[in-house]
Design an enzyme around this catalytic site. Structure first.
Site, PDB file in Angstrom:
ATOM      1  N   ARG A   1      -0.108   4.408   2.124  1.00 39.41           N
ATOM      2  CA  ARG A   1       0.164   4.190   3.541  1.00 39.41           C
ATOM      3  C   ARG A   1       1.651   4.276   3.855  1.00 39.41           C
ATOM      4  O   ARG A   1       2.093   5.064   4.699  1.00 39.41           O
ATOM      5  CB  ARG A   1      -0.370   2.822   3.955  1.00 39.41           C
TER       6      ARG A   1
ATOM      7  N   ASP B   1       0.873  -1.177   0.000  1.00 41.76           N
ATOM      8  CA  ASP B   1       0.000   0.000   0.000  1.00 41.76           C
ATOM      9  C   ASP B   1       0.910   1.226   0.000  1.00 41.76           C
ATOM     10  O   ASP B   1       1.373   1.688   1.050  1.00 41.76           O
ATOM     11  CB  ASP B   1      -0.904  -0.018   1.232  1.00 41.76           C
TER      12      ASP B   1
ATOM     13  N   ASP C   1       5.484  -5.935  19.369  1.00 44.65           N
ATOM     14  CA  ASP C   1       4.396  -6.601  18.646  1.00 44.65           C
ATOM     15  C   ASP C   1       4.100  -7.918  19.336  1.00 44.65           C
ATOM     16  O   ASP C   1       5.006  -8.584  19.848  1.00 44.65           O
ATOM     17  CB  ASP C   1       4.767  -6.852  17.183  1.00 44.65           C
TER      18      ASP C   1
ATOM     19  N   GLU D   1     -10.953  -3.210  14.664  1.00 44.80           N
ATOM     20  CA  GLU D   1      -9.722  -3.963  14.894  1.00 44.80           C
ATOM     21  C   GLU D   1      -8.497  -3.053  14.991  1.00 44.80           C
ATOM     22  O   GLU D   1      -7.381  -3.476  14.727  1.00 44.80           O
ATOM     23  CB  GLU D   1      -9.497  -5.020  13.803  1.00 44.80           C
TER      24      GLU D   1
END
Length: 336
Positions: A35, A32, A81, A134
């Site tokens: 982005r 993307d 993460d 989300e």
């Protein structure tokens, strides 16, 4: 994520983190360009802000944002993460010679303790469909409150949710009308389900019937977790005589800490992003004329079952002098 780690999570939360274990979702995000280049430009064009700073990357994924920050001159980057993609991130950081600049930590930010008391900059790509579906914004806000030094910066720091109305009769018939007659049988119970589930898809700009309306804005420096559940008005001015089958929503993102603000939009007027637009089909078709208005409210809040899912409610009214075309309704949706 190991089996032991997922044992401590609710099933819905475990599913969310496990979905980010697979490389395919990261490939989609990296490809993307809107982005990824927005983050790259926001960081590289503002090296004076990153030079010798301590940076926290919330939900680092493959660590691309962490490496942008390190290359821009950050003193050190702490990348967090929960998913096992962080194992590949460690390999990526290593093969790019940044082991001494980036520390990768696997775990929920809520549960870990960083090796530093404060950070100068928080970077995160936290946005989801319809902005908050989300999304990790609640985790970013926790990071802000726990770790961001006074005067620290957040990349990005502003977001705006927009609403408009569209003509989409052909596709609505395909998606919703299909259930009226399925091989000679009435499947309308499933039609009700289809109407309650927003569609994430690319909407052509020519389908937009009204002017867009800014519905809700978020300032990451000041917003609270509680304010991520909202109930706001909208007012849509009709551009042309047409029909309205659905409302759509998209969001814009801003990096206002930059020397010159960098922003991007996920709307139908802008270049494609993987977030596309979110389509909320109405139960009835509105017949509208140029200059009329569709007024109403839109509310969004986390579901009781899973805080990363959303309950969305839209109340609308067509403001017209033609009594034969007056219309009003309430539609409820679940994004899960």
């Amino acid at each position: 994520m190991s089996a032991m780690e997922t044992e401590n999570l609710a099933p819905s939360e475990a599913h969310y983190f496990q979905s980010y274990n697979h490389h395919g979702i990261h490939e989609e995000m990296l490809k993307d360009e809107v982005r990824t280049n927005s983050y790259k430009n926001a960081i590289y064009q503002n090296k004076h802000l990153f030079k010798d700073k301590i940076v926290l990357d919330v939900g680092c994924g493959t660590s691309i944002l962490s490496m942008f920050a390190a290359k821009a001159g950050a003193k050190h980057v702490y990348a967090v993460d929960m998913s096992t993609i962080i194992e590949k991130a460690r390999e990526i950081v290593h093969v790019n010679g940044m082991d001494d600049k980036i520390t990768l930590i696997q775990g929920k930010l809520e549960d870990i303790v960083l090796p530093v008391d404060k950070v100068d900059i928080i970077i995160s790509e936290w946005m989801g469909y319809f902005l908050l579906y989300e999304s990790m914004l609640d985790t970013v806000l926790l990071a802000r409150d726990r770790y961001l030094a006074p005067g620290g910066l957040i990349f990005p720091d502003k977001s705006h949710i927009y609403v408009a109305a569209i003509e989409d009769g052909e596709y609505k018939d395909e998606k919703i009308g299909f259930w009226n007659n399925v091989y000679g049988f009435d499947f309308t119970p499933l039609q009700k389900v289809a109407l309650s589930e927003p569609l994430v898809d690319t909407v052509e700009y020519k389908a937009v019937v009204t002017e867009p309306c800014l519905a809700y804005s978020i300032d990451l420096y000041t917003v609270t977790k509680e304010q991520l559940a909202y109930h706001v008005p909208f007012n849509l001015t009709v551009r042309r005589n047409d029909f309205v089958h659905a409302l759509i929503s998209w969001f814009d993102i801003e990096f206002t800490a930059c020397h010159k603000t960098i922003s991007f939009s996920t709307g139908p007027h802008a270049k494609y992003t993987h977030w596309k637009q979110t389509v909320f089909y109405l139960k009835e078709t509105l017949t509208v004329e140029c200059g009329e208005e569709i007024k109403g409210t839109i509310s969004s809040k986390p579901t009781v079952r899973n805080p990363r899912d959303l309950d969305v409610k839209i109340e609308y009214e067509l403001v017209t002098e033609d009594r034969g075309r007056k219309a009003a309704g309430t539609c409820e949706y679940v994004m899960c």
